[in-house]
Design a protein around this motif. Structure first.
Motif: not given
Ligand code: MG
Length: 266
Positions: A126-128, A214-227, A133-137
């Motif tokens: 889960r991320c938002r 991934i950063r751009y998407c996470s600025e809009v909506m919470t990403l959850v496992p399986g997305d 600079g944060e490691d998206v991996r």
């Protein structure tokens, strides 16, 4: 590691694909704390099945499918569009997801349905609001093949993409999720129709790198496992008709094959 979801006579299960004595087998796993074993700790069940002949399902059940539009220069140009200065994202509904070997139903209200082979990121944590600079991996479970099937005429007619991209069966995904590839180093994405090569792209040709997507998407909506985040399609998109067989291939993942059928035979 390679993950899959599969069906047997007694239900739907998750598994890890392993190589045993030269054969690929599915090691069925069970969750300790969660419905989705790959979201939490899991343990092997001691049940093994041969990969060959086992019915694989879409490897994830995403809460959403975020797609990047126009992420390869040559593809933007082939549709007569400018190379975008900013990311364009849109959604496909989870109801569009089908698995490998399932049929894509050609909608009777469209006269132009295209294949779009793509590499998709599977979110693992889960991320938002990820920071620059944060490691998206750390938030990626792995990668899979996705076919962003599109009713091109309806996409153009409507001016926005919900209908053209959102039909049931318009999001084939699979056959498995692998974390054994590195899109930053370059991964080939190929699409064939009836065996003929139509698209050959390389993730090194992304206009927007994965970190930024991934950063751009996470600025809009919470990403959850399986997305799922589909990273855009290379040049070479084109139409299919009922009877055609589409194959999206990515080294390290495998091949996602789906036949197009007429709505009347559905
Ligand atoms: Mg696409």
């Amino acid at each position: 590691m390679k993950y899959c979801r599969f069906q047997t006579e007694d239900g739907i299960h998750c598994g890890i694909i392993e190589s045993v004595a030269g054969y690929e087998v599915i090691n069925q796993v069970a969750a300790l704390h969660s419905e989705d074993p790959f979201c939490a700790e899991f343990h092997p069940t001691m049940t093994h099945l041969p990969l060959q002949g086992t019915k694989l399902l879409a490897p994830v059940t995403p809460s959403k499918i975020i797609c990047v539009g126009r992420n390869y220069r040559e593809h933007a140009r082939e549709l007569g569009n400018e190379v975008p200065a900013e990311l364009i994202i849109f959604l496909k509904p989870p109801s569009a997801v089908i698995g490998p070997e399932e049929n894509v139903v050609y909608p009777p209200i469209s006269e132009r349905v295209d294949f779009e082979g793509e590499l998709a990121v599977v979110i693992g944590k889960r991320c938002r609001n990820l920071r620059a600079g944060e490691d998206v991996r750390a938030y990626i479970r792995g990668y899979t093949c996705l076919n962003d099937v599109t009713a091109r005429d309806l996409q153009r007619k409507d001016g926005q993409w919900t209908r053209g991209k959102g039909f049931d069966t318009f999001c084939p995904v699979g056959p498995l999720v692998s974390d054994e590839l590195d899109p930053w180093k370059g991964v080939a994405v190929e699409t064939r129709v009836n065996g003929e090569l139509k698209q050959h792209g390389d993730t090194r040709d992304f206009i927007f790198p994965l970190d930024e997507i991934i950063r751009y998407c996470s600025e809009v909506m919470t990403l959850v496992p399986g997305d799922l985040i589909a990273t855009g399609t290379p040049a070479g998109v084109g139409p299919v008709k009922p009877g055609d067989v589409m194959e999206v291939s990515i080294a390290g993942i495998g091949m996602l094959r789906n036949r197009v059928i007429d709505s009347l035979s559905h």
